[in-house]
Motif scaffolding. Structure first.
Motif, mmCIF file in Angstrom:
data_model
loop_
_atom_site.group_PDB
_atom_site.id
_atom_site.type_symbol
_atom_site.label_atom_id
_atom_site.label_comp_id
_atom_site.label_asym_id
_atom_site.label_seq_id
_atom_site.Cartn_x
_atom_site.Cartn_y
_atom_site.Cartn_z
ATOM 1 N N ARG A 186 0.832 -1.198 0.000
ATOM 2 C CA ARG A 186 0.000 0.000 0.000
ATOM 3 C C ARG A 186 0.864 1.244 0.000
ATOM 4 O O ARG A 186 1.987 1.245 0.529
ATOM 5 C CB ARG A 186 -0.979 0.004 1.171
ATOM 6 C CG ARG A 186 -0.405 0.245 2.529
ATOM 7 C CD ARG A 186 -1.456 0.021 3.624
ATOM 8 N NE ARG A 186 -2.501 1.028 3.616
ATOM 9 C CZ ARG A 186 -3.660 0.904 4.281
ATOM 10 N NH1 ARG A 186 -3.902 -0.192 4.995
ATOM 11 N NH2 ARG A 186 -4.560 1.867 4.243
ATOM 12 N N ASP A 187 0.321 2.296 -0.589
ATOM 13 C CA ASP A 187 0.953 3.603 -0.604
ATOM 14 C C ASP A 187 -0.122 4.597 -0.190
ATOM 15 O O ASP A 187 -0.954 4.992 -1.003
ATOM 16 C CB ASP A 187 1.486 3.919 -2.008
ATOM 17 C CG ASP A 187 2.256 5.224 -2.065
ATOM 18 O OD1 ASP A 187 2.026 6.102 -1.202
ATOM 19 O OD2 ASP A 187 3.081 5.384 -2.969
ATOM 20 N N ASN A 188 -0.122 4.966 1.075
ATOM 21 C CA ASN A 188 -1.172 5.846 1.584
ATOM 22 C C ASN A 188 -1.115 7.237 0.968
ATOM 23 O O ASN A 188 -2.141 7.904 0.838
ATOM 24 C CB ASN A 188 -1.103 5.926 3.105
ATOM 25 C CG ASN A 188 -1.586 4.655 3.769
ATOM 26 O OD1 ASN A 188 -2.337 3.871 3.185
ATOM 27 N ND2 ASN A 188 -1.158 4.419 5.003
ATOM 28 N N ALA A 189 0.073 7.670 0.583
ATOM 29 C CA ALA A 189 0.185 8.979 -0.052
ATOM 30 C C ALA A 189 -0.528 8.983 -1.401
ATOM 31 O O ALA A 189 -1.113 9.996 -1.798
ATOM 32 C CB ALA A 189 1.649 9.351 -0.226
ATOM 33 N N LYS A 190 -0.491 7.861 -2.089
ATOM 34 C CA LYS A 190 -1.170 7.732 -3.375
ATOM 35 C C LYS A 190 -2.551 7.119 -3.235
ATOM 36 O O LYS A 190 -3.245 6.930 -4.241
ATOM 37 C CB LYS A 190 -0.323 6.886 -4.328
ATOM 38 C CG LYS A 190 1.013 7.515 -4.687
ATOM 39 C CD LYS A 190 1.782 6.643 -5.664
ATOM 40 C CE LYS A 190 3.104 7.299 -6.049
ATOM 41 N NZ LYS A 190 3.881 6.456 -6.996
ATOM 42 N N LYS A 191 -2.933 6.796 -2.006
ATOM 43 C CA LYS A 191 -4.252 6.221 -1.737
ATOM 44 C C LYS A 191 -4.494 4.980 -2.576
ATOM 45 O O LYS A 191 -5.546 4.835 -3.224
ATOM 46 C CB LYS A 191 -5.348 7.260 -1.955
ATOM 47 C CG LYS A 191 -5.243 8.446 -1.012
ATOM 48 C CD LYS A 191 -6.409 9.386 -1.164
ATOM 49 C CE LYS A 191 -6.335 10.518 -0.167
ATOM 50 N NZ LYS A 191 -7.480 11.445 -0.270
ATOM 51 N N THR A 192 -3.528 4.085 -2.562
ATOM 52 C CA THR A 192 -3.612 2.878 -3.379
ATOM 53 C C THR A 192 -3.109 1.668 -2.605
ATOM 54 O O THR A 192 -2.096 1.752 -1.908
ATOM 55 C CB THR A 192 -2.783 3.023 -4.663
ATOM 56 O OG1 THR A 192 -3.277 4.128 -5.419
ATOM 57 C CG2 THR A 192 -2.850 1.758 -5.507
ATOM 58 N N VAL A 193 -3.834 0.566 -2.742
ATOM 59 C CA VAL A 193 -3.370 -0.736 -2.277
ATOM 60 C C VAL A 193 -3.256 -1.630 -3.507
ATOM 61 O O VAL A 193 -4.166 -1.668 -4.331
ATOM 62 C CB VAL A 193 -4.338 -1.350 -1.258
ATOM 63 C CG1 VAL A 193 -3.948 -2.792 -0.951
ATOM 64 C CG2 VAL A 193 -4.359 -0.519 0.014
ATOM 65 N N SER A 194 -2.147 -2.327 -3.628
ATOM 66 C CA SER A 194 -1.904 -3.160 -4.801
ATOM 67 C C SER A 194 -1.796 -4.619 -4.412
ATOM 68 O O SER A 194 -1.401 -4.951 -3.292
ATOM 69 C CB SER A 194 -0.607 -2.726 -5.497
ATOM 70 O OG SER A 194 -0.696 -1.390 -5.949
ATOM 71 N N LEU A 195 -2.159 -5.468 -5.361
ATOM 72 C CA LEU A 195 -1.991 -6.911 -5.203
ATOM 73 C C LEU A 195 -1.258 -7.416 -6.444
ATOM 74 O O LEU A 195 -1.827 -7.472 -7.528
ATOM 75 C CB LEU A 195 -3.335 -7.617 -5.046
ATOM 76 C CG LEU A 195 -3.248 -9.116 -4.785
ATOM 77 C CD1 LEU A 195 -2.665 -9.380 -3.393
ATOM 78 C CD2 LEU A 195 -4.615 -9.776 -4.910
ATOM 79 N N GLN A 196 0.009 -7.741 -6.266
ATOM 80 C CA GLN A 196 0.804 -8.308 -7.353
ATOM 81 C C GLN A 196 0.594 -9.812 -7.365
ATOM 82 O O GLN A 196 0.850 -10.476 -6.349
ATOM 83 C CB GLN A 196 2.285 -7.983 -7.149
ATOM 84 C CG GLN A 196 3.205 -8.588 -8.201
ATOM 85 C CD GLN A 196 2.989 -7.989 -9.578
ATOM 86 O OE1 GLN A 196 2.827 -6.777 -9.720
ATOM 87 N NE2 GLN A 196 2.998 -8.839 -10.600
ATOM 88 N N MET A 197 0.138 -10.335 -8.486
ATOM 89 C CA MET A 197 -0.162 -11.762 -8.593
ATOM 90 C C MET A 197 0.733 -12.380 -9.660
ATOM 91 O O MET A 197 0.679 -11.978 -10.829
ATOM 92 C CB MET A 197 -1.642 -11.959 -8.951
ATOM 93 C CG MET A 197 -2.589 -11.274 -7.990
ATOM 94 S SD MET A 197 -4.319 -11.698 -8.281
ATOM 95 C CE MET A 197 -4.555 -11.059 -9.937
ATOM 96 N N ASN A 198 1.540 -13.325 -9.260
ATOM 97 C CA ASN A 198 2.465 -14.005 -10.169
ATOM 98 C C ASN A 198 2.108 -15.495 -10.268
ATOM 99 O O ASN A 198 1.374 -16.031 -9.430
ATOM 100 C CB ASN A 198 3.898 -13.856 -9.661
ATOM 101 C CG ASN A 198 4.346 -12.406 -9.602
ATOM 102 O OD1 ASN A 198 3.947 -11.578 -10.428
ATOM 103 N ND2 ASN A 198 5.177 -12.089 -8.625
ATOM 104 N N SER A 199 2.643 -16.130 -11.289
ATOM 105 C CA SER A 199 2.430 -17.576 -11.483
ATOM 106 C C SER A 199 0.956 -17.926 -11.417
ATOM 107 O O SER A 199 0.548 -18.869 -10.721
ATOM 108 C CB SER A 199 3.222 -18.375 -10.442
ATOM 109 O OG SER A 199 4.596 -18.070 -10.512
ATOM 110 N N LEU A 200 0.166 -17.173 -12.122
ATOM 111 C CA LEU A 200 -1.287 -17.352 -12.042
ATOM 112 C C LEU A 200 -1.714 -18.698 -12.597
ATOM 113 O O LEU A 200 -1.115 -19.228 -13.552
ATOM 114 C CB LEU A 200 -1.991 -16.213 -12.763
ATOM 115 C CG LEU A 200 -1.995 -14.894 -11.979
ATOM 116 C CD1 LEU A 200 -2.340 -13.723 -12.893
ATOM 117 C CD2 LEU A 200 -2.973 -14.969 -10.820
#
Length: 123
Positions: A72-86
């Motif tokens: 998460r980056d609270n300054a950018k107001k974003t939470v990310s989910l990196q998904m690999n080997s799907l």
């Protein structure tokens, strides 16, 4: 009122990667714990991962450990989910959700939800 919007879903081949984003509108977003959930057709919504208010603590379901990474980056107001080997079994609508008190794997514990983004893993 906290509003959440997911993006980044799409069609990917098995073994590929996607990065989902959850953006939000709130003055005090760092007040919330954020969870990622997914729901496949005909199945119940299940927890995937969760991150604490400042990102110092992250949780994952066992099946996703080592493949998914939440941040998460609270300054950018974003939470990310990196998904690999799907895998094909990762196909689902992915949702982000927010709650105040702590991380939880139960969908009913969350107060705010986005509308979801479709992830399809297929060759």
């Amino acid at each position: 009122q906290l509003q959440l919007v997911e993006s980044g879903g799409g069609l990917v081949q098995p073994g590929g990667s996607l990065r989902l984003s959850c953006t939000y509108s709130a003055f005090n977003f760092n007040y919330y714990y954020i969870g990622w959930f997914r729901q496949a057709p005909g199945k119940e919504r299940e927890g995937v991962s969760c991150i604490s208010r400042r990102g110092e603590t992250t949780n994952y379901v066992d099946s996703e450990k080592g493949r998914f990474t939440i941040s998460r980056d609270n300054a950018k107001k974003t939470v990310s989910l990196q998904m690999n080997s799907l895998k094909p079994e990762d196909t689902a609508v992915y949702y982000c959700a927010a709650r105040v008190s702590s991380c939880s794997g139960s969908p009913t514990a969350y107060d705010y939800w986005g509308r979801g983004t479709q992830v399809t893993v297929s060759s």
